[in-house]
Design a protein around this motif. Structure first.
Motif, mmCIF file in Angstrom:
data_model
loop_
_atom_site.group_PDB
_atom_site.id
_atom_site.type_symbol
_atom_site.label_atom_id
_atom_site.label_comp_id
_atom_site.label_asym_id
_atom_site.label_seq_id
_atom_site.Cartn_x
_atom_site.Cartn_y
_atom_site.Cartn_z
ATOM 1 N N CYS A 47 0.415 -0.925 -0.048
ATOM 2 C CA CYS A 47 0.018 -0.440 0.000
ATOM 3 C C CYS A 47 0.766 0.971 -0.102
ATOM 4 C CB CYS A 47 -0.951 -0.067 1.881
ATOM 5 S SG CYS A 47 -2.305 1.446 0.923
ATOM 6 N N PRO A 48 0.507 1.601 -1.016
ATOM 7 C CA PRO A 48 1.722 2.965 -1.241
ATOM 8 C C PRO A 48 1.587 4.086 -0.265
ATOM 9 C CG PRO A 48 -0.017 3.665 -2.276
ATOM 10 C CD PRO A 48 0.064 1.927 -2.260
ATOM 11 N N ASP A 49 0.176 4.171 0.076
ATOM 12 C CA ASP A 49 -0.332 5.065 1.378
ATOM 13 C C ASP A 49 0.108 5.050 3.136
ATOM 14 O OD1 ASP A 49 -0.584 7.951 0.427
ATOM 15 O OD2 ASP A 49 -2.153 6.463 -1.036
ATOM 16 N N ALA A 50 0.091 3.337 2.890
ATOM 17 C CA ALA A 50 0.464 2.831 4.678
ATOM 18 C C ALA A 50 -1.010 3.271 5.436
ATOM 19 C CB ALA A 50 0.716 3.491 5.176
ATOM 20 N N VAL A 51 -2.086 2.860 4.677
ATOM 21 C CA VAL A 51 -3.926 2.663 5.467
ATOM 22 C C VAL A 51 -3.886 1.261 5.591
ATOM 23 C CG1 VAL A 51 -3.806 5.060 4.044
ATOM 24 C CG2 VAL A 51 -4.764 2.924 3.010
ATOM 25 N N ILE A 52 -3.224 0.214 5.022
ATOM 26 C CA ILE A 52 -3.352 -0.762 5.720
ATOM 27 C C ILE A 52 -2.757 -1.054 7.265
ATOM 28 C CG2 ILE A 52 -3.569 -3.527 5.616
ATOM 29 C CD1 ILE A 52 -3.767 -2.680 1.976
ATOM 30 N N PRO A 60 -5.801 -7.721 7.773
ATOM 31 C CA PRO A 60 -5.322 -6.625 7.236
ATOM 32 C C PRO A 60 -6.795 -5.765 7.790
ATOM 33 C CG PRO A 60 -5.492 -8.484 5.711
ATOM 34 C CD PRO A 60 -5.516 -9.176 6.716
ATOM 35 N N HIS A 61 -6.409 -4.259 7.864
ATOM 36 C CA HIS A 61 -7.624 -3.472 8.241
ATOM 37 C C HIS A 61 -7.470 -2.287 7.591
ATOM 38 C CE1 HIS A 61 -9.500 -6.169 11.435
ATOM 39 N NE2 HIS A 61 -8.302 -6.432 11.597
ATOM 40 N N ILE A 62 -8.153 -1.128 6.503
ATOM 41 C CA ILE A 62 -8.138 -0.320 5.949
ATOM 42 C C ILE A 62 -8.610 0.222 6.215
ATOM 43 C CG2 ILE A 62 -8.059 0.155 3.532
ATOM 44 C CD1 ILE A 62 -8.718 -2.360 2.744
ATOM 45 N N ASP A 63 -8.226 1.371 6.567
ATOM 46 C CA ASP A 63 -8.872 3.218 7.474
ATOM 47 C C ASP A 63 -8.691 3.647 5.694
ATOM 48 O OD1 ASP A 63 -8.530 5.760 7.957
ATOM 49 O OD2 ASP A 63 -6.879 5.726 9.359
ATOM 50 N N TYR A 64 -10.024 3.794 5.759
ATOM 51 C CA TYR A 64 -10.919 4.226 5.043
ATOM 52 C C TYR A 64 -10.985 6.022 4.273
ATOM 53 C CZ TYR A 64 -12.482 -0.245 3.463
ATOM 54 O OH TYR A 64 -12.649 -1.667 3.045
ATOM 55 N N GLU A 65 -10.112 7.237 5.637
ATOM 56 C CA GLU A 65 -10.675 7.836 5.505
ATOM 57 C C GLU A 65 -8.882 8.077 4.526
ATOM 58 O OE1 GLU A 65 -11.202 10.786 7.984
ATOM 59 O OE2 GLU A 65 -12.726 9.186 7.958
ATOM 60 N N TYR A 66 -8.436 7.464 4.969
ATOM 61 C CA TYR A 66 -6.630 7.682 3.905
ATOM 62 C C TYR A 66 -6.703 7.636 2.670
ATOM 63 C CZ TYR A 66 -6.454 11.063 8.216
ATOM 64 O OH TYR A 66 -6.015 11.518 8.664
ATOM 65 N N CYS A 67 -7.629 6.005 1.886
ATOM 66 C CA CYS A 67 -7.542 5.117 1.136
ATOM 67 C C CYS A 67 -7.337 5.921 0.408
ATOM 68 C CB CYS A 67 -8.192 3.245 1.329
ATOM 69 S SG CYS A 67 -8.889 2.942 -0.248
ATOM 70 N N LYS A 68 -6.634 5.690 -0.588
ATOM 71 C CA LYS A 68 -7.198 6.617 -2.104
ATOM 72 C C LYS A 68 -7.831 5.955 -3.326
ATOM 73 C CE LYS A 68 -2.839 6.879 -3.831
ATOM 74 N NZ LYS A 68 -1.036 7.093 -3.937
#
Ligand code: SF4
Ligand code: SF4
Length: 91
Positions: A47-52, A60-68
């Motif tokens: 993940c290029p934005d380290a949101v996982i 794994p859990h994804i932070d949807y505030e910042y996932c693009k």
């Protein structure tokens, strides 16, 4: 298939990247099928934005505030446990 054991190391935390909060403009959303997931951590690594983040069990859990919604995680998942779905109300 055997899962790769990755030591728990909280070196990556979801944070605001140059894209800022993405919840309003993202039109594709990654969804993880935890039944299919083998906890390999590859999505977390790519993940290029380290949101996982991986929890203590390696799920794994994804932070949807910042996932693009770039889809790299879905592309790299070896067992296709991540599906990109269209956000509601987006064309
Ligand atoms: S879609 Fe892109 S930004 Fe969102 S979790 Fe996957 S790799 Fe990270
Ligand atoms: S890459 Fe796929 S199988 Fe591996 S941890 Fe992520 S969702 Fe699970």
């Amino acid at each position: 298939m055997n899962s790769i054991k990755i030591p728990f190391a909280p070196i990556s935390k979801p944070m605001e990247a140059s894209a800022g909060k993405t919840g309003l403009w993202r039109f594709l959303r990654p969804e993880i099928d935890v039944q299919r997931c083998i906890k390999c951590g590859i999505c977390w690594m790519y993940c290029p934005d380290a949101v996982i983040v991986l929890d203590e069990e390696g799920v794994p859990h994804i932070d949807y505030e910042y996932c693009k919604g770039c889809g790299i995680c879905a592309n790299e998942c070896p067992v296709k446990a991540i599906k990109m779905v269209r956000e509601e109300g987006k064309p």
